[in-house]
Write a protein that holds these residues in place. Structure first.
Motif, mmCIF file in Angstrom:
data_model
loop_
_atom_site.group_PDB
_atom_site.id
_atom_site.type_symbol
_atom_site.label_atom_id
_atom_site.label_comp_id
_atom_site.label_asym_id
_atom_site.label_seq_id
_atom_site.Cartn_x
_atom_site.Cartn_y
_atom_site.Cartn_z
ATOM 1 N N LEU A 170 50.258 18.108 60.150
ATOM 2 C CA LEU A 170 48.993 17.574 60.650
ATOM 3 C C LEU A 170 49.053 17.229 62.124
ATOM 4 N N ALA A 171 50.194 16.734 62.594
ATOM 5 C CA ALA A 171 50.306 16.321 63.994
ATOM 6 C C ALA A 171 51.770 16.279 64.389
ATOM 7 N N VAL A 172 52.008 16.511 65.654
ATOM 8 C CA VAL A 172 53.339 16.367 66.253
ATOM 9 C C VAL A 172 53.153 15.525 67.501
ATOM 10 N N HIS A 173 53.713 14.311 67.498
ATOM 11 C CA HIS A 173 53.436 13.377 68.591
ATOM 12 C C HIS A 173 54.688 12.579 68.931
ATOM 13 N N TRP A 185 60.455 12.244 68.741
ATOM 14 C CA TRP A 185 59.142 12.673 68.280
ATOM 15 C C TRP A 185 59.015 12.498 66.772
ATOM 16 N N ARG A 188 53.982 14.571 61.509
ATOM 17 C CA ARG A 188 53.176 14.055 60.393
ATOM 18 C C ARG A 188 52.670 15.232 59.571
ATOM 19 N N TYR A 189 52.814 15.138 58.251
ATOM 20 C CA TYR A 189 52.470 16.259 57.379
ATOM 21 C C TYR A 189 51.704 15.765 56.159
ATOM 22 N N GLU A 200 50.418 11.823 52.534
ATOM 23 C CA GLU A 200 50.874 12.076 53.894
ATOM 24 C C GLU A 200 52.233 11.425 54.096
ATOM 25 N N THR A 202 55.764 11.201 57.215
ATOM 26 C CA THR A 202 56.254 11.476 58.564
ATOM 27 C C THR A 202 57.736 11.813 58.504
ATOM 28 N N VAL A 216 51.000 22.279 64.588
ATOM 29 C CA VAL A 216 49.951 21.858 63.653
ATOM 30 C C VAL A 216 49.485 23.068 62.841
ATOM 31 N N LEU A 328 44.527 7.857 67.811
ATOM 32 C CA LEU A 328 45.729 8.320 67.120
ATOM 33 C C LEU A 328 46.854 7.298 67.236
ATOM 34 N N ASN A 332 48.590 5.470 64.102
ATOM 35 C CA ASN A 332 50.039 5.555 63.892
ATOM 36 C C ASN A 332 50.660 4.173 63.792
#
Length: 453
Positions: A170-173, A185, A188-189, A200, A202, A216, A328, A332
């Motif tokens: 879903l996201a890479v942050h 880093w 999130r999946y 969900e 991480t 993503v 975001l 988080n």
């Protein structure tokens, strides 16, 4: 990654908590024992005049004394008429003022006359300080160790026994941690459990090369706990991470063993050198003579450093010199808070999805020594909130570190004194050299500019 040791090795808070917990328990036990003995002397002790029989000096050693002891032996008569001999360490001033045959006040326990000491020996302040420091270290260490242990064991159990499934990224942050000045880093999946429900998770803190290996929408492998499907663990794509990461040449096992043995040899060598050198030059006697003053100075330095360090952070946050948190970032932060409380998935999902206005502030700072030197030279701290807080935080961190190491220089054995003093001087030398190199670069650039003109 199914090895428990490999998972635990990556958890900085686990080892941090273990070290603080062990040190805090030792300090707390010593403080409680000393306080209990001090209370017995205060409530049951009897003070009488004793006759000094002799004087002696016992140098510091790793096995017995943490510092040089100035001892006197004496003879006294209890209230029951029993003649008893005893020995105790006294201050340097008192030791020098006494001679054989002199009278000295001593305190003993009536039920245990063999438990006796000089009247001036009692010091409840050191016991209280040991209890306070030990309690703080124990609580901080226990919280960090227990919480990290639960996370590590859960992840290990899931990776070993969890159900395998596919997840969608879903996201890479960026995460909230740094290792060796490298920002970690998070990935999130989203995945479905064996009942078809969506969850969900991480990846936790991972290296940037590993996180950048996915995007993503990609499909990754995860495992989840069948009994608590909201708990999952990301299976790192090791082949993909190796492809994107630069080649790493790991030393052989025997080379690592030799490096570790060399480090231990240097540490023990420094401790042995301290046991030999400090008594020879009389530095241990100087520290023992002024221990109260030095202890007050080191504790004051530590407290001042902590206050400056925290004040700089709080000043940076509340002065307005921060960055506004995005939606975001707020989500988080809420997610990490709720995950740490291990709430059900429904509660987490209903609370970290914000609808409406939310506000928050954060800051991330990174600068070189050369930039700090140039900012100080230009007086940037006078008009810049950023550099003003940076200098306060740096000064507080330096004072805090120096104060903590200096405490062990005062109360430790001669070897520990020498080792900690060497660490302080080494850190100071490296800092001075770094600033000197930064200054040298500036001078070289100015020289180059002048030559070009």
């Amino acid at each position: 990654m199914k090895s428990l040791f490999r998972i635990a090795r990556r958890s900085f808070l686990l080892w941090f908590g273990a070290a603080f917990l062990a040190g805090g328990l030792v300090c707390l036990a010593m403080g409680i024992q000393s306080a209990a003995q001090e209370r017995r002397y205060r409530n049951e002790g009897r003070t009488v005049d004793a006759v000094v029989l002799g004087k002696s000096i016992k140098p510091a050693s790793r096995q017995e004394n943490s510092s040089t002891r100035y001892e006197i032996t004496y003879r006294f008569t209890t209230e029951n008429g029993r003649v008893t001999q005893g020995a105790d360490a006294v201050s340097v001033e008192q030791w020098e003022s006494l001679d054989t045959g002199s009278a000295v006040k001593i305190t003993y326990l009536p039920r245990e006359p063999q438990s006796n000491r000089s009247e001036s020996t009692g010091d409840s302040g050191s016991s209280l300080a040991a209890i306070i420091l030990g309690s703080i270290f124990t609580v901080v260490g226990a919280v960090a160790f227990v919480r990290s242990s639960i996370r590590v064991l859960r992840q290990w159990s899931i990776l070993k026994h969890g159900d395998l499934t596919q997840a969608t990224v879903l996201a890479v942050h960026p995460g909230n941690a740094e290792i060796n000045n490298v920002r970690q880093w998070e990935v999130r999946y989203q995945y479905r459990d064996h009942h078809g429900r969506v969850h969900e998770g991480t990846s936790g803190d991972v290296a940037p090369d590993l996180a950048h290996g996915v995007a993503v929408g990609d499909t990754v492998g995860v495992r989840f706990d069948r009994e608590r499907p909201e708990h999952s663990a990301w299976i790192e794509p090791e082949a993909l991470a190796t492809e994107h990461a630069p080649p790493e040449h790991k030393p052989a096992f025997w080379q690592r063993l030799v490096n570790f043995a060399t480090m231990l040899a240097l540490l023990f060598g420094a401790i042995i050198a301290g046991e030999i050198l400090l008594p020879a030059i009389g530095l241990d006697r100087f520290i023992a003579r002024h221990e109260a003053v030095l202890m007050a100075a080191t504790i004051g330095t530590t407290v001042a450093g902590f206050v400056l360090f925290m004040s700089g952070i709080l000043y940076r946050i509340f002065s307005g010199a921060t960055e506004a948190m995005t939606d975001l970032d707020v989500e988080n932060l809420s997610r990490s808070t709720l995950d740490s409380q291990r709430r059900p998935y429904v509660a987490r999902a209903s609370k970290y999805r914000f609808k409406g206005k939310s506000a928050g502030a954060s800051f991330h700072e990174q600068f070189s020594i050369r930039e700090a030197k140039e900012a100080w030279r230009r007086g940037a701290w006078r008009g810049s909130l950023r550099w003003r807080s940076n200098f306060v935080i740096m000064g507080g961190a330096l004072l805090l570190a120096a104060g903590l190491f200096s405490i062990f220089v005062v109360i430790g054995t001669n070897g520990i004194k020498f080792l900690c003093a060497g660490a302080i001087m080494y850190a100071a030398a490296r800092t001075i050299i770094a600033f000197a190199r930064a200054c040298g670069c500036d001078k070289f650039e100015r020289f180059s500019d002048n030559s070009a003109r």
